[in-house]
Enzyme design. Sequence first.
Site, PDB file in Angstrom:
ATOM      1  N   SER A 132       0.846  -1.191   0.000  1.00  0.00           N
ATOM      2  CA  SER A 132       0.000   0.000   0.000  1.00  0.00           C
ATOM      3  C   SER A 132       0.879   1.238   0.000  1.00  0.00           C
ATOM      4  CB  SER A 132      -0.887   0.011   1.250  1.00  0.00           C
ATOM      5  OG  SER A 132      -1.539   1.258   1.411  1.00  0.00           O
ATOM      6  N   TYR A 145      -1.354  -0.256  10.417  1.00  0.00           N
ATOM      7  CA  TYR A 145      -1.443  -0.701   9.025  1.00  0.00           C
ATOM      8  C   TYR A 145      -0.174  -0.323   8.261  1.00  0.00           C
ATOM      9  CZ  TYR A 145      -3.418  -1.309   4.322  1.00  0.00           C
ATOM     10  OH  TYR A 145      -3.662  -1.699   3.029  1.00  0.00           O
TER      11      TYR A 145
END
Length: 267
Positions: A132, A145
Site C-alpha cells: 500500500s 497498518y
Amino acid sequence: MSRVVLVTGGGTGIGAAVARLLTAGGDQVVVCGRREEPLRDVAAATGARAVVADVSEPAGIARVVDETIAAHGRLDGLVVNHGIIHVGRVDEVTPEQWEETLRVNLTSPFLLVRAALPHLLAARGAVVAVSSVAALRAADGMAAYSASKAGLQMLVQSLAVDHGRDGLRANAVCPGWTATEMGDAEMAELGAARGLSVADAYRLATAVVPQRRAARPEEVAAAVGWLLSGAASYVNGVVLPVDGGSCVVDPGTLALDPRVTVDLTGG
C-alpha cells in the site's frame, strides 16, 4: 504450459481482479480467503479453484498450499493480497489491534511464503505482494497498518536478495486509493464525519492525486500480472506504486499551487 498461481484474498477487489486477468490469459489460478460465497462466485466466473482457508493461521496456510499442489502438481506464482486494517493513531491502537494487524499483514505472508517456497523455487517462480502507499507515506491514524505494510515490502525485498540466485523473483505493488469493497468501507467511515457519500469521499480523498480519481481493481491487477510475467524477468525486489502519482506530490509546495485552496482556519 500454463502457470499455476495462488492468490490470497481472492474473493473480492484486487484479488478477484487478478484472478480474472490470469485465468483469461490461460493460467490455472487458486483463490483463497475466509469467506466462501465470494470465492465461489469468482471460481464460477473464471474457472479458478476456490479454497476456503484462513491464511492468518498456520493450518490454513498448510491447507491452501497442500490443496494447490495436490490439484496442479506445481506452483509458479504467489500473489499475497490478504490483509486487515485497524484505524487509529499510536495512542489509540490497542496492543491487541497492533498484534492482530502484524499477524495478518506480515507474519502470515512470511509463513505462507515459507510454506510455498520449495514449490516456487522448483518452478523458478515469482511472488507479488500487494502492499500500500500507506507503507511509503505516513498518514494520520494509520500507524499499525502502515507499519505492517512497510514490513511486508522489506520481506519481499529480502526474498529477492535471498533467493534471486535460485531463480525466484519477488516484488510488491503499492496501490493508492482503490475502488474495492475495503476501499468503499474506508470511504464510508471517513466520509461519515463530513456527511459525505462514498462517491464524494473518494473525490475528496483523491482531490490532489494527479489523476484525480481512485484506481480500478483491474489497474492494480494489470501491474501484478506484469510482475508475474516473463516480461518482467529481470525485475526483482521492486516496490511499484500504483497510485495515480500521489507519491510524487510535494506537500511542501502543494499549498502554493494556484489550483489548490487550503483552509487555514483550523490552525
